[in-house]
Write a protein that holds these residues in place. Structure first.
Motif, PDB file in Angstrom:
ATOM      1  N   MET A 234       0.976  -1.185   0.344  1.00  0.00           N
ATOM      2  CA  MET A 234       0.110   0.231  -0.587  1.00  0.00           C
ATOM      3  C   MET A 234       0.994   0.946  -0.002  1.00  0.00           C
ATOM      4  O   MET A 234       1.717   1.259   0.727  1.00  0.00           O
ATOM      5  N   ALA A 235       0.115   2.043  -0.524  1.00  0.00           N
ATOM      6  CA  ALA A 235       1.560   3.699  -1.332  1.00  0.00           C
ATOM      7  C   ALA A 235       0.627   4.343  -1.267  1.00  0.00           C
ATOM      8  O   ALA A 235      -0.028   4.965  -1.765  1.00  0.00           O
ATOM      9  N   TRP A 236       0.785   5.919  -0.698  1.00  0.00           N
ATOM     10  CA  TRP A 236       0.683   7.070  -1.808  1.00  0.00           C
ATOM     11  C   TRP A 236       2.161   7.748  -1.473  1.00  0.00           C
ATOM     12  O   TRP A 236       3.020   8.348  -0.903  1.00  0.00           O
ATOM     13  N   GLY A 237       2.556   7.996  -2.737  1.00  0.00           N
ATOM     14  CA  GLY A 237       3.622   8.987  -3.720  1.00  0.00           C
ATOM     15  C   GLY A 237       4.769   8.083  -4.099  1.00  0.00           C
ATOM     16  O   GLY A 237       5.374   8.090  -3.895  1.00  0.00           O
ATOM     17  N   ASP A 238       4.318   6.897  -4.230  1.00  0.00           N
ATOM     18  CA  ASP A 238       5.618   6.088  -4.547  1.00  0.00           C
ATOM     19  C   ASP A 238       6.280   6.168  -5.360  1.00  0.00           C
ATOM     20  O   ASP A 238       5.920   6.709  -6.610  1.00  0.00           O
ATOM     21  N   ASN A 239       7.655   6.250  -5.798  1.00  0.00           N
ATOM     22  CA  ASN A 239       8.854   6.730  -7.053  1.00  0.00           C
ATOM     23  C   ASN A 239       8.694   8.407  -6.304  1.00  0.00           C
ATOM     24  O   ASN A 239       9.427   8.670  -7.499  1.00  0.00           O
ATOM     25  N   LEU A 240       7.870   8.759  -5.960  1.00  0.00           N
ATOM     26  CA  LEU A 240       8.581  10.310  -5.660  1.00  0.00           C
ATOM     27  C   LEU A 240       9.619  10.714  -5.323  1.00  0.00           C
ATOM     28  O   LEU A 240       9.883  10.176  -4.278  1.00  0.00           O
ATOM     29  N   ALA A 241      10.820  11.650  -6.218  1.00  0.00           N
ATOM     30  CA  ALA A 241      12.055  11.815  -5.638  1.00  0.00           C
ATOM     31  C   ALA A 241      12.120  12.554  -3.786  1.00  0.00           C
ATOM     32  O   ALA A 241      12.645  11.959  -3.398  1.00  0.00           O
ATOM     33  N   ASN A 243       8.811  14.362  -1.640  1.00  0.00           N
ATOM     34  CA  ASN A 243       7.674  14.126  -0.750  1.00  0.00           C
ATOM     35  C   ASN A 243       7.892  13.892   1.331  1.00  0.00           C
ATOM     36  O   ASN A 243       7.760  12.995   0.622  1.00  0.00           O
ATOM     37  N   SER A 244       7.700  14.657   1.444  1.00  0.00           N
ATOM     38  CA  SER A 244       7.994  14.305   3.226  1.00  0.00           C
ATOM     39  C   SER A 244       6.918  13.222   3.332  1.00  0.00           C
ATOM     40  O   SER A 244       7.276  12.582   4.548  1.00  0.00           O
ATOM     41  N   GLN A 245       5.554  13.646   3.120  1.00  0.00           N
ATOM     42  CA  GLN A 245       4.169  12.952   3.158  1.00  0.00           C
ATOM     43  C   GLN A 245       4.851  11.270   2.545  1.00  0.00           C
ATOM     44  O   GLN A 245       3.551  11.177   3.128  1.00  0.00           O
ATOM     45  N   SER A 246       4.978  11.108   1.801  1.00  0.00           N
ATOM     46  CA  SER A 246       5.382  10.117   0.511  1.00  0.00           C
ATOM     47  C   SER A 246       5.355   8.376   2.237  1.00  0.00           C
ATOM     48  O   SER A 246       6.306   9.140   3.179  1.00  0.00           O
ATOM     49  N   TRP A 247       5.046   7.731   1.745  1.00  0.00           N
ATOM     50  CA  TRP A 247       4.358   6.588   2.218  1.00  0.00           C
ATOM     51  C   TRP A 247       4.553   5.063   1.617  1.00  0.00           C
ATOM     52  O   TRP A 247       3.462   4.710   0.653  1.00  0.00           O
ATOM     53  N   THR A 248       4.688   4.294   2.147  1.00  0.00           N
ATOM     54  CA  THR A 248       4.946   2.789   1.875  1.00  0.00           C
ATOM     55  C   THR A 248       5.027   1.852   2.728  1.00  0.00           C
ATOM     56  O   THR A 248       5.762   1.549   3.506  1.00  0.00           O
ATOM     57  N   VAL A 249       4.330   1.230   2.803  1.00  0.00           N
ATOM     58  CA  VAL A 249       3.749   0.039   3.316  1.00  0.00           C
ATOM     59  C   VAL A 249       3.852  -1.610   2.817  1.00  0.00           C
ATOM     60  O   VAL A 249       3.151  -1.781   1.827  1.00  0.00           O
ATOM     61  N   SER A 250       4.007  -2.556   3.418  1.00  0.00           N
ATOM     62  CA  SER A 250       4.092  -3.911   2.972  1.00  0.00           C
ATOM     63  C   SER A 250       3.786  -4.926   3.491  1.00  0.00           C
ATOM     64  O   SER A 250       4.992  -4.979   4.794  1.00  0.00           O
ATOM     65  N   ALA A 303      -2.774   0.914   9.083  1.00  0.00           N
ATOM     66  CA  ALA A 303      -3.192   1.581  10.646  1.00  0.00           C
ATOM     67  C   ALA A 303      -2.196   1.672  11.516  1.00  0.00           C
ATOM     68  O   ALA A 303      -2.172   2.587  12.015  1.00  0.00           O
ATOM     69  N   LYS A 304      -0.762   1.512  10.413  1.00  0.00           N
ATOM     70  CA  LYS A 304       0.520   2.709  11.613  1.00  0.00           C
ATOM     71  C   LYS A 304       1.058   3.413  11.371  1.00  0.00           C
ATOM     72  O   LYS A 304       1.576   4.480  11.249  1.00  0.00           O
ATOM     73  N   ILE A 305       0.107   4.305   9.833  1.00  0.00           N
ATOM     74  CA  ILE A 305       0.739   5.444   9.386  1.00  0.00           C
ATOM     75  C   ILE A 305      -0.005   6.361  10.042  1.00  0.00           C
ATOM     76  O   ILE A 305      -0.966   6.426  10.824  1.00  0.00           O
ATOM     77  N   PRO A 306       0.922   7.442  10.433  1.00  0.00           N
ATOM     78  CA  PRO A 306       0.446   8.525  11.239  1.00  0.00           C
ATOM     79  C   PRO A 306      -0.628   9.803  11.206  1.00  0.00           C
ATOM     80  O   PRO A 306      -1.050   9.104  10.134  1.00  0.00           O
ATOM     81  N   ARG A 307      -1.001   9.704  11.701  1.00  0.00           N
ATOM     82  CA  ARG A 307      -2.664  10.593  11.662  1.00  0.00           C
ATOM     83  C   ARG A 307      -2.898  11.707  10.665  1.00  0.00           C
ATOM     84  O   ARG A 307      -3.795  11.781   9.566  1.00  0.00           O
ATOM     85  N   GLY A 308      -1.600  12.189  10.924  1.00  0.00           N
ATOM     86  CA  GLY A 308      -1.497  13.393  10.097  1.00  0.00           C
ATOM     87  C   GLY A 308      -0.917  13.712   8.741  1.00  0.00           C
ATOM     88  O   GLY A 308      -0.719  14.508   7.332  1.00  0.00           O
ATOM     89  N   PHE A 309      -0.579  12.290   7.994  1.00  0.00           N
ATOM     90  CA  PHE A 309      -0.073  11.826   6.168  1.00  0.00           C
ATOM     91  C   PHE A 309      -1.789  11.789   5.615  1.00  0.00           C
ATOM     92  O   PHE A 309      -2.525  11.384   6.576  1.00  0.00           O
ATOM     93  N   PRO A 310      -1.425  12.003   4.708  1.00  0.00           N
ATOM     94  CA  PRO A 310      -2.460  11.791   3.726  1.00  0.00           C
ATOM     95  C   PRO A 310      -2.732   9.652   3.340  1.00  0.00           C
ATOM     96  O   PRO A 310      -2.140   8.939   3.673  1.00  0.00           O
ATOM     97  N   ARG A 311      -4.037   9.715   2.964  1.00  0.00           N
ATOM     98  CA  ARG A 311      -4.556   8.133   2.707  1.00  0.00           C
ATOM     99  C   ARG A 311      -4.832   8.854   1.272  1.00  0.00           C
ATOM    100  O   ARG A 311      -5.236   9.206   0.288  1.00  0.00           O
ATOM    101  N   ASN A 312      -5.443   6.811   0.803  1.00  0.00           N
ATOM    102  CA  ASN A 312      -5.717   6.729  -0.554  1.00  0.00           C
ATOM    103  C   ASN A 312      -7.780   7.166  -0.012  1.00  0.00           C
ATOM    104  O   ASN A 312      -8.013   5.799   0.397  1.00  0.00           O
TER     105      ASN A 312
END
Length: 340
Positions: A234-241, A243-250, A303-312
Protein backbone atom coordinates in the motif's frame (compact mmCIF):
# COMPACT_ATOMS: atom_id res chain seq x y z
CA UNK A 1 5.42 10.53 -36.70
CA UNK A 2 2.98 10.65 -33.74
CA UNK A 3 1.14 7.44 -32.98
CA UNK A 4 -1.50 6.77 -30.32
CA UNK A 5 -1.27 3.16 -29.21
CA UNK A 6 -5.03 2.65 -28.91
CA UNK A 7 -5.92 4.53 -32.09
CA UNK A 8 -7.17 7.97 -33.08
CA UNK A 9 -10.75 7.41 -31.84
CA UNK A 10 -10.73 6.16 -28.25
CA UNK A 11 -13.32 5.64 -25.49
CA UNK A 12 -13.06 6.32 -21.76
CA UNK A 13 -15.34 5.81 -18.79
CA UNK A 14 -14.54 7.18 -15.36
CA UNK A 15 -12.17 4.83 -13.53
CA UNK A 16 -9.65 7.21 -11.95
CA UNK A 17 -8.73 10.90 -11.83
CA UNK A 18 -7.11 11.03 -15.29
CA UNK A 19 -7.78 10.04 -18.87
CA UNK A 20 -4.62 8.42 -20.29
CA UNK A 21 -3.60 8.68 -23.94
CA UNK A 22 -0.53 6.53 -24.53
CA UNK A 23 1.58 7.17 -27.59
CA UNK A 24 4.92 7.33 -29.33
CA UNK A 25 6.95 9.90 -31.28
CA UNK A 26 9.04 8.50 -34.12
CA UNK A 27 11.32 11.51 -34.66
CA UNK A 28 14.71 12.79 -33.47
CA UNK A 29 14.89 13.18 -29.70
CA UNK A 30 14.77 14.79 -27.25
CA UNK A 31 11.64 16.73 -28.06
CA UNK A 32 12.09 20.49 -27.68
CA UNK A 33 8.40 21.13 -27.07
CA UNK A 34 5.40 18.86 -26.49
CA UNK A 35 1.89 20.14 -25.91
CA UNK A 36 -1.73 19.15 -26.35
CA UNK A 37 -4.86 21.23 -26.86
CA UNK A 38 -8.17 19.80 -25.72
CA UNK A 39 -11.17 21.08 -27.69
CA UNK A 40 -9.08 24.03 -28.97
CA UNK A 41 -8.36 25.16 -25.43
CA UNK A 42 -5.09 26.24 -23.88
CA UNK A 43 -1.86 24.42 -24.67
CA UNK A 44 -0.77 22.00 -21.94
CA UNK A 45 2.72 20.52 -21.67
CA UNK A 46 3.16 16.74 -21.52
CA UNK A 47 6.23 14.58 -20.95
CA UNK A 48 8.03 12.55 -23.61
CA UNK A 49 10.62 10.01 -22.49
CA UNK A 50 14.00 11.57 -23.43
CA UNK A 51 17.31 10.05 -24.39
CA UNK A 52 19.15 11.09 -21.26
CA UNK A 53 18.77 9.85 -17.70
CA UNK A 54 17.89 12.02 -14.74
CA UNK A 55 20.22 12.03 -11.77
CA UNK A 56 17.85 13.61 -9.23
CA UNK A 57 15.52 10.61 -8.97
CA UNK A 58 15.97 7.37 -7.02
CA UNK A 59 17.89 4.52 -8.64
CA UNK A 60 15.47 1.81 -9.69
CA UNK A 61 16.08 -1.92 -10.07
CA UNK A 62 17.54 -1.68 -13.56
CA UNK A 63 19.69 1.35 -12.74
CA UNK A 64 17.88 3.80 -15.03
CA UNK A 65 16.46 7.06 -13.74
CA UNK A 66 13.92 9.11 -15.63
CA UNK A 67 10.67 10.74 -14.60
CA UNK A 68 8.73 8.16 -16.61
CA UNK A 69 10.83 5.12 -15.79
CA UNK A 70 7.93 3.21 -14.20
CA UNK A 71 5.31 4.68 -16.52
CA UNK A 72 7.01 4.40 -19.93
CA UNK A 73 9.53 1.53 -19.64
CA UNK A 74 12.53 3.80 -20.40
CA UNK A 75 11.67 3.81 -24.11
CA UNK A 76 12.71 7.13 -25.70
CA UNK A 77 9.83 8.77 -27.52
CA UNK A 78 7.04 7.21 -25.46
CA UNK A 79 4.49 9.47 -23.78
CA UNK A 80 1.41 9.23 -21.57
CA UNK A 81 -0.87 12.26 -21.85
CA UNK A 82 -2.84 12.67 -18.61
CA UNK A 83 -6.05 14.69 -18.92
CA UNK A 84 -7.63 15.41 -15.51
CA UNK A 85 -11.29 14.43 -15.44
CA UNK A 86 -12.06 17.76 -13.70
CA UNK A 87 -10.54 19.72 -16.60
CA UNK A 88 -12.89 22.57 -17.56
CA UNK A 89 -12.38 21.87 -21.28
CA UNK A 90 -13.39 18.22 -21.05
CA UNK A 91 -16.82 17.50 -22.55
CA UNK A 92 -19.25 14.68 -21.96
CA UNK A 93 -19.34 12.73 -25.22
CA UNK A 94 -16.86 13.29 -28.02
CA UNK A 95 -13.76 15.46 -27.53
CA UNK A 96 -11.06 16.61 -29.93
CA UNK A 97 -7.39 16.66 -28.98
CA UNK A 98 -4.54 18.20 -30.97
CA UNK A 99 -1.03 16.95 -30.17
CA UNK A 100 1.86 19.26 -31.12
CA UNK A 101 5.52 18.25 -30.83
CA UNK A 102 8.75 19.94 -31.92
CA UNK A 103 11.47 17.31 -32.29
CA UNK A 104 15.21 17.71 -31.62
CA UNK A 105 15.64 19.47 -35.01
CA UNK A 106 12.72 21.85 -34.30
CA UNK A 107 10.58 20.10 -36.91
CA UNK A 108 6.91 20.41 -36.01
CA UNK A 109 4.75 17.27 -35.81
CA UNK A 110 1.03 17.24 -35.14
CA UNK A 111 -1.82 14.78 -34.76
CA UNK A 112 -5.52 15.43 -34.24
CA UNK A 113 -7.49 12.66 -32.59
CA UNK A 114 -10.76 12.30 -30.72
CA UNK A 115 -12.07 10.39 -27.74
CA UNK A 116 -15.44 9.77 -26.12
CA UNK A 117 -15.80 10.55 -22.42
CA UNK A 118 -18.43 9.01 -20.12
CA UNK A 119 -18.16 10.52 -16.59
CA UNK A 120 -20.46 7.88 -15.06
CA UNK A 121 -18.30 5.02 -13.71
CA UNK A 122 -19.25 1.38 -14.24
CA UNK A 123 -21.13 -0.13 -11.32
CA UNK A 124 -20.72 -3.26 -9.22
CA UNK A 125 -21.00 -6.15 -9.74
CA UNK A 126 -18.91 -6.52 -12.89
CA UNK A 127 -18.20 -9.78 -14.70
CA UNK A 128 -15.69 -10.44 -17.47
CA UNK A 129 -16.12 -14.10 -18.38
CA UNK A 130 -16.90 -14.10 -22.10
CA UNK A 131 -14.50 -11.85 -24.00
CA UNK A 132 -15.25 -13.21 -27.47
CA UNK A 133 -17.45 -10.25 -28.43
CA UNK A 134 -15.13 -7.52 -27.07
CA UNK A 135 -13.65 -5.51 -29.94
CA UNK A 136 -11.26 -3.26 -27.99
CA UNK A 137 -9.68 -3.32 -24.56
CA UNK A 138 -11.29 0.10 -24.06
CA UNK A 139 -14.72 -1.56 -24.18
CA UNK A 140 -14.03 -3.02 -20.74
CA UNK A 141 -11.26 -0.97 -19.14
CA UNK A 142 -8.72 1.85 -19.18
CA UNK A 143 -5.02 1.28 -19.70
CA UNK A 144 -3.25 3.61 -17.28
CA UNK A 145 0.25 2.37 -18.09
CA UNK A 146 1.33 -0.01 -20.83
CA UNK A 147 -0.42 -1.86 -23.63
CA UNK A 148 -3.01 -4.58 -23.19
CA UNK A 149 -4.85 -6.86 -25.60
CA UNK A 150 -7.58 -9.50 -25.61
CA UNK A 151 -6.82 -13.04 -26.75
CA UNK A 152 -10.27 -14.16 -27.91
CA UNK A 153 -9.11 -17.70 -28.67
CA UNK A 154 -7.99 -18.16 -25.04
CA UNK A 155 -10.65 -15.82 -23.60
CA UNK A 156 -7.96 -13.92 -21.69
CA UNK A 157 -6.58 -10.42 -21.14
CA UNK A 158 -2.81 -9.90 -21.26
CA UNK A 159 -0.23 -7.12 -21.62
CA UNK A 160 1.54 -6.74 -24.93
CA UNK A 161 5.12 -8.02 -25.11
CA UNK A 162 7.56 -6.59 -24.13
CA UNK A 163 5.97 -5.86 -20.75
CA UNK A 164 6.95 -2.62 -19.04
CA UNK A 165 7.10 -1.60 -15.41
CA UNK A 166 3.82 -0.93 -13.59
CA UNK A 167 1.61 -1.86 -16.55
CA UNK A 168 -1.94 -1.37 -15.31
CA UNK A 169 -5.40 -1.91 -16.79
CA UNK A 170 -8.29 -0.62 -14.68
CA UNK A 171 -11.52 -2.60 -14.87
CA UNK A 172 -13.43 -1.44 -11.81
CA UNK A 173 -15.00 1.87 -10.73
CA UNK A 174 -13.57 4.08 -7.97
CA UNK A 175 -14.85 2.69 -4.68
CA UNK A 176 -14.03 1.76 -1.13
CA UNK A 177 -14.44 -1.77 0.23
CA UNK A 178 -14.52 -4.25 -2.64
CA UNK A 179 -13.41 -7.67 -3.79
CA UNK A 180 -12.06 -9.15 -7.01
CA UNK A 181 -12.04 -12.81 -8.01
CA UNK A 182 -10.17 -13.98 -11.11
CA UNK A 183 -8.11 -16.69 -12.74
CA UNK A 184 -4.49 -16.06 -13.69
CA UNK A 185 -1.77 -17.91 -15.56
CA UNK A 186 1.84 -16.77 -15.47
CA UNK A 187 4.26 -16.96 -18.38
CA UNK A 188 7.90 -17.82 -17.89
CA UNK A 189 8.87 -16.78 -14.37
CA UNK A 190 11.52 -14.35 -15.58
CA UNK A 191 10.65 -11.31 -13.49
CA UNK A 192 11.74 -10.50 -9.95
CA UNK A 193 8.33 -9.32 -8.77
CA UNK A 194 5.29 -10.71 -10.54
CA UNK A 195 2.28 -8.44 -10.12
CA UNK A 196 -1.19 -9.93 -10.18
CA UNK A 197 -3.66 -7.13 -9.39
CA UNK A 198 -4.03 -3.76 -7.72
CA UNK A 199 -6.54 -1.47 -6.03
CA UNK A 200 -5.16 1.62 -7.73
CA UNK A 201 -5.75 5.04 -6.16
CA UNK A 202 -3.98 7.40 -8.58
CA UNK A 203 -0.76 9.18 -9.53
CA UNK A 204 0.82 12.23 -7.91
CA UNK A 205 2.85 14.95 -9.61
CA UNK A 206 6.47 15.54 -8.70
CA UNK A 207 6.60 19.09 -10.10
CA UNK A 208 3.76 20.89 -11.88
CA UNK A 209 5.76 21.49 -15.06
CA UNK A 210 7.06 17.94 -15.53
CA UNK A 211 4.09 16.78 -17.62
CA UNK A 212 3.76 13.31 -16.06
CA UNK A 213 2.92 12.14 -12.53
CA UNK A 214 5.41 9.52 -11.29
CA UNK A 215 4.03 9.10 -7.75
CA UNK A 216 2.11 5.82 -7.40
CA UNK A 217 -0.82 5.50 -4.96
CA UNK A 218 -2.33 2.12 -4.12
CA UNK A 219 -4.72 0.69 -1.57
CA UNK A 220 -3.53 -2.84 -2.20
CA UNK A 221 -1.07 -4.25 -4.71
CA UNK A 222 -0.75 -8.06 -4.75
CA UNK A 223 2.61 -9.45 -5.89
CA UNK A 224 4.56 -12.70 -5.96
CA UNK A 225 8.10 -13.50 -6.97
CA UNK A 226 9.61 -16.35 -8.92
CA UNK A 227 11.01 -17.92 -5.75
CA UNK A 228 7.57 -18.20 -4.19
CA UNK A 229 7.55 -15.09 -2.01
CA UNK A 230 4.29 -13.14 -1.72
CA UNK A 231 3.82 -9.54 -0.69
CA UNK A 232 1.03 -6.95 -0.35
CA UNK A 233 1.78 -3.27 -0.82
CA UNK A 234 0.00 0.00 0.00
CA UNK A 235 1.42 3.42 -0.83
CA UNK A 236 0.83 7.12 -1.24
CA UNK A 237 3.26 8.75 -3.69
CA UNK A 238 5.67 5.83 -4.17
CA UNK A 239 8.51 6.77 -6.59
CA UNK A 240 8.33 10.49 -5.83
CA UNK A 241 11.84 11.84 -5.45
CA UNK A 242 11.07 14.44 -2.80
CA UNK A 243 7.88 14.37 -0.74
CA UNK A 244 7.97 14.32 3.04
CA UNK A 245 4.50 12.80 3.27
CA UNK A 246 5.06 9.88 0.90
CA UNK A 247 4.68 6.48 2.53
CA UNK A 248 4.80 2.80 1.60
CA UNK A 249 3.79 -0.18 3.72
CA UNK A 250 4.06 -3.84 2.81
CA UNK A 251 4.13 -7.36 4.10
CA UNK A 252 7.55 -8.24 5.41
CA UNK A 253 9.58 -9.74 2.59
CA UNK A 254 9.92 -13.49 2.96
CA UNK A 255 7.17 -13.76 5.56
CA UNK A 256 4.91 -15.84 3.31
CA UNK A 257 5.61 -18.25 0.45
CA UNK A 258 3.49 -19.78 -2.27
CA UNK A 259 5.29 -21.77 -4.98
CA UNK A 260 4.07 -20.78 -8.43
CA UNK A 261 4.70 -22.43 -11.78
CA UNK A 262 4.55 -21.12 -15.31
CA UNK A 263 1.68 -22.46 -17.39
CA UNK A 264 -0.46 -23.42 -14.37
CA UNK A 265 -3.82 -21.70 -13.90
CA UNK A 266 -4.55 -20.25 -10.46
CA UNK A 267 -7.54 -18.63 -8.82
CA UNK A 268 -7.20 -15.42 -6.78
CA UNK A 269 -9.42 -13.62 -4.30
CA UNK A 270 -8.18 -10.06 -3.71
CA UNK A 271 -9.96 -7.87 -1.18
CA UNK A 272 -9.90 -4.26 0.00
CA UNK A 273 -11.55 -3.22 3.27
CA UNK A 274 -11.87 0.47 4.19
CA UNK A 275 -13.20 1.77 7.48
CA UNK A 276 -12.77 5.45 8.28
CA UNK A 277 -9.15 6.47 7.70
CA UNK A 278 -7.81 2.93 7.76
CA UNK A 279 -7.55 0.50 4.88
CA UNK A 280 -6.52 -3.14 4.68
CA UNK A 281 -5.84 -5.25 1.61
CA UNK A 282 -5.35 -9.02 1.47
CA UNK A 283 -5.33 -11.83 -1.05
CA UNK A 284 -5.07 -15.56 -1.45
CA UNK A 285 -4.12 -17.68 -4.44
CA UNK A 286 -4.52 -21.40 -5.09
CA UNK A 287 -4.34 -23.83 -8.05
CA UNK A 288 -7.67 -23.71 -9.83
CA UNK A 289 -8.28 -27.46 -9.54
CA UNK A 290 -8.06 -27.29 -5.74
CA UNK A 291 -10.53 -25.94 -3.20
CA UNK A 292 -10.16 -22.36 -2.03
CA UNK A 293 -8.18 -22.16 1.22
CA UNK A 294 -9.81 -20.60 4.27
CA UNK A 295 -6.79 -18.50 5.25
CA UNK A 296 -5.62 -15.26 3.65
CA UNK A 297 -2.12 -15.67 2.29
CA UNK A 298 -0.90 -12.10 2.52
CA UNK A 299 -2.06 -8.66 3.65
CA UNK A 300 -1.09 -5.07 4.44
CA UNK A 301 -2.72 -2.26 6.40
CA UNK A 302 -2.45 1.50 6.87
CA UNK A 303 -3.13 1.21 10.62
CA UNK A 304 0.35 2.43 11.59
CA UNK A 305 0.51 5.38 9.18
CA UNK A 306 0.57 8.57 11.30
CA UNK A 307 -2.73 10.44 11.36
CA UNK A 308 -1.26 13.56 9.78
CA UNK A 309 -0.27 11.72 6.62
CA UNK A 310 -2.54 11.60 3.55
CA UNK A 311 -4.66 8.53 2.80
CA UNK A 312 -6.11 7.08 -0.37
CA UNK A 313 -9.85 7.69 -0.23
CA UNK A 314 -10.96 5.59 -3.22
CA UNK A 315 -9.45 2.84 -5.34
CA UNK A 316 -10.21 1.06 -8.61
CA UNK A 317 -9.44 -2.58 -9.27
CA UNK A 318 -6.94 -3.26 -12.03
CA UNK A 319 -4.72 -5.92 -13.57
CA UNK A 320 -1.05 -5.24 -12.85
CA UNK A 321 2.22 -6.70 -14.06
CA UNK A 322 5.85 -5.66 -13.57
CA UNK A 323 8.07 -6.71 -16.52
CA UNK A 324 8.47 -10.38 -17.47
CA UNK A 325 6.58 -12.62 -19.89
CA UNK A 326 2.91 -11.57 -20.32
CA UNK A 327 0.52 -12.81 -17.65
CA UNK A 328 -2.98 -13.91 -18.71
CA UNK A 329 -6.14 -13.11 -16.73
CA UNK A 330 -9.61 -14.60 -17.20
CA UNK A 331 -12.99 -15.20 -15.51
CA UNK A 332 -12.93 -11.91 -13.59
CA UNK A 333 -15.68 -10.76 -11.20
CA UNK A 334 -15.77 -7.57 -9.11
CA UNK A 335 -18.04 -6.93 -6.13
CA UNK A 336 -18.70 -4.16 -3.63
CA UNK A 337 -18.42 -5.20 0.03
CA UNK A 338 -20.94 -4.13 2.62
CA UNK A 339 -18.69 -2.12 4.95
CA UNK A 340 -18.19 0.92 2.67
Amino acid sequence: MIQLHYGDAQRFQRRHADINLLGYLNAPLPAIESQYRLNRGQATHFYIEPLEKRTDLPIYADGLRTAGCHRLRHRPGWFNIEIPINCSELLVGWNSIEILINDAHQIRHSLTARFHWNPVPPSFPLHFQDLSHIQSIQDIGQAVNGLFEIDRTQNTIRPVHPVGADVLLLLGPPGRSQEAQYSVEFGALDGIWIGTSDFFAGHLAETPDLGIKPGYCTNGLATLDRRGGVRSWMAWGDNLANNSQSWTVSTKQGAKYFPIEAGVKYRVRHQLRMRGLEAMSRFRIWPIQQREPSQWLCGATTAKIPRGFPRNQLASFGLFQYFGTPTQWSDISLYALDDN
